[in-house]
Design an enzyme around this catalytic site. Structure first.
Site, PDB file in Angstrom:
ATOM      1  N   ASP A 254       0.882  -1.168   0.000  1.00  0.00           N
ATOM      2  CA  ASP A 254       0.000   0.000   0.000  1.00  0.00           C
ATOM      3  C   ASP A 254       0.914   1.211   0.000  1.00  0.00           C
ATOM      4  OD1 ASP A 254      -1.659   2.127   0.527  1.00  0.00           O
ATOM      5  OD2 ASP A 254      -2.409   1.384   2.449  1.00  0.00           O
TER       6      ASP A 254
ATOM      7  N   LYS B 218       2.687  11.154  -3.504  1.00  0.00           N
ATOM      8  CA  LYS B 218       1.667  10.451  -4.283  1.00  0.00           C
ATOM      9  C   LYS B 218       0.731  11.418  -5.025  1.00  0.00           C
ATOM     10  CE  LYS B 218      -1.812   6.784  -3.562  1.00  0.00           C
ATOM     11  NZ  LYS B 218      -2.333   5.881  -2.517  1.00  0.00           N
TER      12      LYS B 218
ATOM     13  N   GLU C 279      -7.217   0.271  -4.488  1.00  0.00           N
ATOM     14  CA  GLU C 279      -7.239   0.184  -3.030  1.00  0.00           C
ATOM     15  C   GLU C 279      -8.567  -0.357  -2.489  1.00  0.00           C
ATOM     16  OE1 GLU C 279      -6.017   4.153  -1.998  1.00  0.00           O
ATOM     17  OE2 GLU C 279      -4.026   3.820  -2.838  1.00  0.00           O
TER      18      GLU C 279
ATOM     19  N   ASP D  53     -12.781   5.604   2.337  1.00  0.00           N
ATOM     20  CA  ASP D  53     -11.356   5.682   2.669  1.00  0.00           C
ATOM     21  C   ASP D  53     -10.973   7.113   3.035  1.00  0.00           C
ATOM     22  OD1 ASP D  53      -8.588   5.758   2.758  1.00  0.00           O
ATOM     23  OD2 ASP D  53      -8.285   4.576   0.939  1.00  0.00           O
TER      24      ASP D  53
HETATM   25  P1  ADP Z   1      -2.934   7.418   3.691  1.00  0.00           P
HETATM   26  O1  ADP Z   1      -3.805   6.362   3.115  1.00  0.00           O
HETATM   27  O2  ADP Z   1      -3.297   8.794   3.201  1.00  0.00           O
HETATM   28  O3  ADP Z   1      -1.500   7.132   3.525  1.00  0.00           O
HETATM   29  P2  ADP Z   1      -3.525   6.510   6.427  1.00  0.00           P
HETATM   30  O4  ADP Z   1      -4.609   5.579   6.092  1.00  0.00           O
HETATM   31  O5  ADP Z   1      -2.264   5.943   6.934  1.00  0.00           O
HETATM   32  O6  ADP Z   1      -3.227   7.537   5.249  1.00  0.00           O
HETATM   33  O7  ADP Z   1      -4.113   7.546   7.485  1.00  0.00           O
HETATM   34  C1  ADP Z   1      -3.326   8.499   8.087  1.00  0.00           C
HETATM   35  C2  ADP Z   1      -4.207   9.412   8.912  1.00  0.00           C
HETATM   36  O8  ADP Z   1      -4.861   8.659   9.932  1.00  0.00           O
HETATM   37  C3  ADP Z   1      -3.423  10.503   9.601  1.00  0.00           C
HETATM   38  O9  ADP Z   1      -4.081  11.754   9.448  1.00  0.00           O
HETATM   39  C4  ADP Z   1      -3.456  10.052  11.059  1.00  0.00           C
HETATM   40  O10 ADP Z   1      -3.376  11.151  11.946  1.00  0.00           O
HETATM   41  C5  ADP Z   1      -4.809   9.390  11.134  1.00  0.00           C
HETATM   42  N1  ADP Z   1      -4.927   8.501  12.278  1.00  0.00           N
HETATM   43  C6  ADP Z   1      -4.113   7.475  12.603  1.00  0.00           C
HETATM   44  N2  ADP Z   1      -4.528   6.884  13.737  1.00  0.00           N
HETATM   45  C7  ADP Z   1      -5.631   7.556  14.147  1.00  0.00           C
HETATM   46  C8  ADP Z   1      -6.511   7.441  15.269  1.00  0.00           C
HETATM   47  N3  ADP Z   1      -6.329   6.502  16.205  1.00  0.00           N
HETATM   48  N4  ADP Z   1      -7.563   8.300  15.355  1.00  0.00           N
HETATM   49  C9  ADP Z   1      -7.738   9.251  14.412  1.00  0.00           C
HETATM   50  N5  ADP Z   1      -6.946   9.422  13.351  1.00  0.00           N
HETATM   51  C10 ADP Z   1      -5.894   8.587  13.211  1.00  0.00           C
HETATM   52 MG    MG Z   2      -4.530   4.861   2.132  1.00  0.00          MG
END
Ligand code: ADP
Ligand code: MG
Length: 618
Positions: free
Chosen positions: A23, A86, A186, A210
């Site tokens: 991912d 990205k 995804e 998502d």
């Molecule tokens: P991406 O797909 O864009 O790479 P992710 O799916 O990894 O992103 O999500 C990252 C986001 O999730 C960040 O903004 C992070 O602060 C938020 N995040 C991670 N854990 C938590 C949580 N426990 N509660 C709320 N937000 C969260």
């Molecule tokens: Mg993602």
């Protein structure tokens, strides 16, 4: 996947090569595989954490650091610390110009139409190279953890990624030394992680919501006979958990009455506040209040206040869901499963709102930030031949076609066609002795190519000289499972052939795709009128050409009077063509056609009687 087989030649044991699922996220990236117990598992190399922040830092020597180590430099060396790459994959400067201020590093704007470059240290990097750095890091972590070389991978992309973004992702994989077996959507991967779609008898409609760090998207998928089809996607590439963090920062700035000037003078402080805000947000997922200090700034916030702050943004995501359903022509009641993806869906308020909107409990048992990688690992396993035949299907978001006479768009693969797909059509020349044919490939919904987006152009050369209309040129479009287009043109009589693989010079944002679709509806009426006029003109011009040629070659079958009248008709048609009045053109063309039809018959009779003469009958 970790099958063990015996090499009969050497008698040694061989472990079958592992294919990983990756991912490659905007905020975080991670890698997963199918463990020896046949379960998907994320890789946590030496306890360094599962999520690798998608951040690359370059030092003066140009050495790259990726992940948490790079994240440290966001505050201390922002110009050489690249995040959210990205967003730039497969994009031109024009595509991202509106968001220039969200990047703390330098996005080069000297050529606005071509792919962007990023300056770090004294070097320029393409988003492909930067993504490759992240992929290299993931590859090495997987190798380190699994203690075996990793050379093959499945990489996921958002469902709305276009050809050039998919190709860029594939290229990044290649550059990182990975053989990318498949680019998978995804939402499809996330569904697979929940086992949805693995049973070929299952017919289901799924909504995948998502919400990541900086992007939001919702996809409506249909699964039938183990085939995934994207019915619709919607979202906002600039909406995510980062916005929630920013909202908290603003709240603290106000509650502490911090001065604008004070903050501007201290960019590091802003960054620290942002990190603190993310910490608060994550804490509020499990507790009702967060209370800390940063220097002499009070960083406190309750869950209720936080919900108030993000309410509007969460509503925006639901509006997107509404639109996606509308595009898919479905009601919420038609959705059988809802899948939550992205770290930000951990926020209880988000989860609740999504549940309320769809009127059902969403799947949230798997970590939302791991679910895509886990699904990618399952897909890798399927590709490795370890699972029953499961096909993954997508649709193309915009029509693909070529330019025909008068600048008209001739659609070969229509929008929403399921991919992989193949389609073709036969064309011919319009001028005698034409030896080259220009083939221009476009993407879009408008009737005129100039309103669409040009992807590529090439010449089919070396067509043997033949009268107009004689050559048979087959043009075939092949859109593969990754959304990459191959166009082939072949002249059937001579066999001359030309092929092109399209990696468009730059990508389209989903805003642009949307605008193209909206425009196609807005201008549908005037487009049709224009198309009809252009078609009438082309027909008229072709007729003038044919008749003039006929007269110069076979003038003998016409008497003087007939020739004169024919010329008068031709002049009338030419005048109508000049005027550009469609009905008049059609009328004059009809007149000319009517008048000259007998001559062609006469010529035919002549040819027949000549042939008869040549033959001895008795
Ligand atoms: P991406 O797909 O864009 O790479 P992710 O799916 O990894 O992103 O999500 C990252 C986001 O999730 C960040 O903004 C992070 O602060 C938020 N995040 C991670 N854990 C938590 C949580 N426990 N509660 C709320 N937000 C969260
Ligand atoms: Mg993602």
């Amino acid at each position: 996947m970790a099958k063990i087989s015996i090499n009969l030649a050497t008698g040694s044991l061989q472990q079958e090569e592992i294919i990983v699922g990756i991912d490659l996220g905007t905020t975080n990236s991670l890698v997963a595989y199918i463990n020896p117990e046949k379960n998907p598992q994320v890789i946590n190399d030496m306890g360094r954490g599962i999520l690798v922040p998608s951040i690359v830092h370059f030092n003066e020597k140009g050495d790259a650091l990726v992940g948490n180590e790079a994240k440290e430099f966001l505050t201390t060396d922002p110009e050489n610390t690249i995040f959210s790459v990205k967003r730039l994959l497969g994009r031109s400067y024009n595509d991202v110009a509106a968001h220039q201020d969200t990047f703390s590093y330098k996005v080069i704007d000297d050529d606005k139409e071509s792919l962007v470059k990023i300056k770090a240290g004294n070097r320029f990097y393409t988003p492909i190279e930067l993504s490759a750095e992240i992929l290299k890091e993931l590859k090495s972590r997987a190798e380190h953890s699994l203690k075996t070389p990793v050379n093959r991978a499945v990489i996921t992309v958002p469902a709305y990624f276009n050809d050039s973004q998919r190709q860029a992702t594939r290229d990044a994989g290649k550059l990182a030394g990975l053989d990318v077996l498949r680019i998978v959507n995804e939402p499809t991967a996330a569904s697979l992680a929940y086992g949805i779609g693995l049973d070929p008898s299952e017919h289901k409609t799924i909504a995948v919501y998502d919400l990541g760090g900086g992007t939001f998207d919702v996809s409506i998928l249909a699964i039938q006979n183990g085939i995934f089809e994207v019915l619709a996607t919607n979202g906002n590439t600039f909406l995510g958990g980062d916005d929630f963090d920013r909202a908290i920062v603003h709240y603290w700035i106000e509650s502490n009455k911090l001065k604008e000037a004070e903050l501007q003078a201290n960019p590091g402080l802003m960054q620290q506040l942002r990190l603190k805000a993310e910490e608060a947000k994550i804490a509020l997922t499990t507790q009702n209040i967060y209370n800390e200090k940063l220097g002499d700034i009070w960083c406190s916030i309750t869950r209720i206040t936080f919900q108030e702050l993000i309410k509007v943004r969460v509503q925006e995501t639901l509006d997107s869901c509404k639109q996606a359903l509308k595009d898919a022509k479905l009601k919420t009641t038609a959705i059988d499963e809802v899948v939550l993806v992205g770290g930000s869906t951990r926020t209880p308020y988000v989860k609740q709102q999504v549940a309320d909107f769809f009127g059902r409990q969403p799947h949230d048992q798997i970590n939302p930030d791991e679910v895509v990688a886990l699904g990618a690992a399952i897909q890798a396993d399927i590709l490795a031949g370890n699972r029953s035949d499961i096909l993954l299907l997508d649709v193309t978001p915009l029509s693909l076609g070529i330019e025909t006479m008068g600048g008209l768009m001739d659609v070969i693969i229509p929008r929403n066609a399921k991919i992989p797909t193949k389609a073709g059509r036969q064309y011919t020349t319009s001028i005698d002795g034409q030896v080259n044919m220009k083939i221009s490939i476009f993407q879009g919904e408008r009737d005129l190519v100039k309103e669409n987006r040009k992807l590529a152009e090439f010449d089919l050369k070396g067509i043997p000289a033949m009268p107009a209309g004689f050559p048979k040129v087959d043009i075939n479009f092949l859109l593969n499972a990754d959304g990459i287009l191959t166009v082939q043109a072949v002249e059937l009589r001579s066999g001359v052939k030309q092929e092109i693989e399209i990696t468009p010079a730059y990508g389209l944002t989903d805003d642009v795709v949307e605008k193209m679709l909206v425009d196609s509806i807005t201008y549908a009426k005037s487009d049709v009128a224009q198309r009809m006029l252009i078609e009438a003109k082309s027909e008229g011009e072709q007729l003038v050409y044919t008749v003039e040629r006929f007269i110069s070659k076979n003038g003998q079958v016409l008497d003087e009077e007939e020739t004169k009248i024919t010329l008068v008709h031709i002049e009338a048609l030419k005048a109508a063509l000049q005027d550009g009045d469609k009905d008049l053109i059609l009328k004059k063309a009809d007149d000319l056609n009517e008048f000259t039809r007998p001559f062609a018959e006469r010529l035919m009779d002549l040819a027949v009687s000549k042939a008869m003469k040549g033959k001895s009958v008795d």
